[in-house]
Design an enzyme around this catalytic site. Structure first.
Site, short mmCIF file in Angstrom:
data_model
loop_
_atom_site.label_atom_id
_atom_site.label_comp_id
_atom_site.label_asym_id
_atom_site.label_seq_id
_atom_site.Cartn_x
_atom_site.Cartn_y
_atom_site.Cartn_z
N SER A 38 0.80 -1.23 0.00
CA SER A 38 0.00 0.00 0.00
C SER A 38 0.83 1.28 0.00
O SER A 38 0.32 2.34 -0.32
CB SER A 38 -0.94 0.01 1.21
OG SER A 38 -0.20 0.14 2.41
N LYS B 71 0.77 4.51 6.79
CA LYS B 71 0.07 5.34 5.81
C LYS B 71 0.56 6.78 5.91
O LYS B 71 1.20 7.18 6.88
CB LYS B 71 -1.44 5.30 6.05
CG LYS B 71 -2.09 3.92 5.91
CD LYS B 71 -2.14 3.45 4.47
CE LYS B 71 -2.85 2.11 4.33
NZ LYS B 71 -2.08 0.97 4.78
#
Length: 199
Positions: free
Chosen positions: A68, A112
Site C-alpha cells: 500500500s 500510511k
C-alpha cells in the site's frame, strides 16, 4: 691515596645531601592535561546519552506488511519509527505514520501517509484530493484515485481525527474504508523515520 678517599666521601656526602634536599620545587600540576581529560570524559558521557536517546526515539521497528505504500516503501521493508515525535507535536500533512487501525491492539501496525488533519475538510473528486476546496499538492507521483470511498462527499475532520492514505492509492486500505476510518492520536505509534537497514 688520601686525597682520592677524601674525594670519594665528599662526593658520597653531596649525593646524600642532594637526595635530602627539602628545598626542591614540587612538580606543578599540568592543568591543560587535566582539562583535556575532563573534556574527553564529558564528550563520552554526551555520546552515551545521545545514543540512549536515539534508541528510545527510534528503537521501535515496524514491518511494512503490504504494497500500500509503494513505491515509497516496499512490502517487507523494516521501518524505524520515531515513537516520541508526537509527544511534543501533532502529526502534519504529508508525514508517514505507523498506527493501529481502529485501536485494534491485536492488529499489526499499518503504515500510511497523513493527508488531512483535524479541522480540514477533505473530499475526492475525479481522482483528485481536495483539502479545504483546494487541490492537494502531492510531493510524489501517484495514480489518480479510482475509488474515493467515504470521501466521495466532503468530510470535515473533528478534533483528534486524521485522514490517511497509502501512496499506492488504488491498492491501499486506508481512511476511505470503514475497516480503517479516521486515525486518532491514541492509535498512532509514531512517525516513520526511515527503512532499516538504510537504503
Amino acid at each position: 691515596m688520601f686525597t682520592s678517599i677524601s674525594n670519594f666521601y665528599s662526593s658520597l656526602f653531596r649525593r646524600r645531601s642532594n637526595g635530602l634536599n627539602f628545598n626542591r620545587r614540587r612538580r606543578k600540576i599540568n592543568f591543560d592535561k587535566v582539562q583535556y581529560v575532563l573534556i574527553f570524559a564529558l564528550e563520552i558521557a554526551v555520546v552515551i546519552a545521545v545514543a540512549f536517546g536515539v534508541v528510545l526515539a527510534f528503537g521501535k521497528q515496524v514491518e511494512c506488511s503490504n504494497a500500500s505504500m509503494e513505491p515509497t516503501y516496499e512490502t517487507s521493508d523494516i521501518l524505524l519509527v520515531n515513537t516520541i515525535a508526537y509527544k511534543f507535536s501533532e502529526p502534519k500533512t504529508g508525514e508517514v505514520i505507523a498506527f493501529k487501525p481502529k485501536s485494534n491492539v491485536n492488529a499489526s501496525y499499518s503504515v500510511k501517509r497523513v493527508i488531512a488533519v483535524p479541522g480540514d475538510t477533505i473530499y475526492i473528486n475525479n481522482g483528485r484530493i481536495y483539502i479545504n476546496d483546494e487541490i492537494y499538492k502531492e510531493n510524489l507521483e501517484v495514480e489518480r484515485i479510482e475509488n474515493p470511498g467515504i470521501a466521495a462527499s466532503p468530510i470535515t475532520l473533528l478534533e483528534d481525527q486524521y485522514f490517511v492514505l497509502g501512496d499506492n492509492r488504488n491498492s491501499s486500505e486506508d481512511s476511505r474504508y470503514e475497516s480503517v476510518g479516521f486515525v486518532s492520536n491514541e492509535d498512532i505509534l509514531g512517525r516513520v523515520w526511515m527503512t532499516y537497514p538504510f537504503k
